[in-house]
Design a protein around this motif. Sequence first.
Motif, short mmCIF file in Angstrom:
data_model
loop_
_atom_site.label_atom_id
_atom_site.label_comp_id
_atom_site.label_asym_id
_atom_site.label_seq_id
_atom_site.Cartn_x
_atom_site.Cartn_y
_atom_site.Cartn_z
N MET A 1 -12.42 -17.68 15.43
CA MET A 1 -11.97 -16.83 16.30
C MET A 1 -10.36 -16.72 16.45
SD MET A 1 -9.93 -16.61 19.68
CE MET A 1 -10.25 -18.08 20.41
N VAL A 2 -9.77 -18.09 16.09
CA VAL A 2 -8.24 -17.87 15.82
C VAL A 2 -7.89 -17.27 14.41
CG1 VAL A 2 -6.40 -19.65 15.09
CG2 VAL A 2 -7.87 -20.08 17.02
N ARG A 3 -8.63 -17.56 13.39
CA ARG A 3 -8.35 -17.05 12.17
C ARG A 3 -8.45 -15.42 12.14
NH1 ARG A 3 -8.16 -20.01 7.78
NH2 ARG A 3 -8.76 -22.25 7.97
N SER A 4 -9.47 -15.19 12.82
CA SER A 4 -9.97 -13.43 13.03
C SER A 4 -8.78 -12.78 13.71
CB SER A 4 -11.27 -13.15 13.42
OG SER A 4 -11.22 -11.89 14.04
N ALA A 5 -8.21 -13.46 15.00
CA ALA A 5 -7.19 -12.86 16.05
C ALA A 5 -5.94 -12.92 14.92
CB ALA A 5 -6.94 -13.60 17.08
N LEU A 6 -5.57 -13.90 14.43
CA LEU A 6 -4.22 -13.87 13.66
C LEU A 6 -4.23 -13.04 12.47
CD1 LEU A 6 -3.63 -17.84 13.62
CD2 LEU A 6 -2.57 -16.04 15.23
N GLU A 7 -5.45 -12.82 11.86
CA GLU A 7 -5.29 -11.74 10.91
C GLU A 7 -5.23 -10.23 11.43
OE1 GLU A 7 -8.91 -13.05 8.46
OE2 GLU A 7 -7.77 -14.65 7.81
N ASP A 8 -5.84 -9.97 12.45
CA ASP A 8 -5.75 -8.88 13.04
C ASP A 8 -4.44 -8.51 13.60
OD1 ASP A 8 -8.57 -8.52 12.69
OD2 ASP A 8 -9.15 -8.86 14.83
N LEU B 1 -5.64 -17.78 22.72
CA LEU B 1 -4.76 -17.45 21.82
C LEU B 1 -3.91 -16.36 22.45
CD1 LEU B 1 -3.73 -18.53 19.25
CD2 LEU B 1 -5.25 -16.60 18.13
N THR B 2 -2.70 -16.28 22.63
CA THR B 2 -1.74 -15.21 23.29
C THR B 2 -0.58 -15.07 22.22
OG1 THR B 2 -2.53 -15.80 25.41
CG2 THR B 2 -0.56 -14.50 25.38
N LYS B 3 -0.48 -13.76 22.09
CA LYS B 3 0.74 -13.44 21.09
C LYS B 3 1.61 -12.67 21.96
CE LYS B 3 2.17 -10.82 17.07
NZ LYS B 3 2.86 -9.88 17.92
#
Length: 158
Positions: free
Chosen positions: A23-30, A74-76
Amino acid sequence: MEQFQALTLFADSVDTVQAARKMVRSALEDWALGALVDDVALCTSELVGNAVHHAIPDDRVAVPGAPRRIDVTLTKWPKWLFLGVTDQNSSPPMFSLGETSSPALVGDLSEAVLMDSGRGLMIVQLLADSLWWSLEEAGGKTVFCRFDLVGRAPDSRT
């Protein structure tokens, strides 16, 4: 602009840590933060792994026979990325207060003199720009990491 991802996991699943990292990898790449993927995924592994191995639900949130719940958020924000891992145990995490073994003291001694636990949170402390925890009102705690985005090298993976 804020971006947010969340995932609820169960501690007894075989792929709990792997699902959190995915989930973290996918979100950060997005979010075009691919340069942070390795560090944030490692911190996620350590924090979720700690929840899986050490978090026994508090009496007030424990339900006999129910799976142990772990929430990953995860919040950006424009300047920061926050990782939160929530478990059902209110006991504080065991953060390192500093160097536990000076290289000068260890010398040629074997690795047996190094601490037996707490290395995961030490890794998180080294990778994240900030690390803290907070009690949850309903019981349990959340361990947070902050990664500063300002001043980081641009993402070369996208």
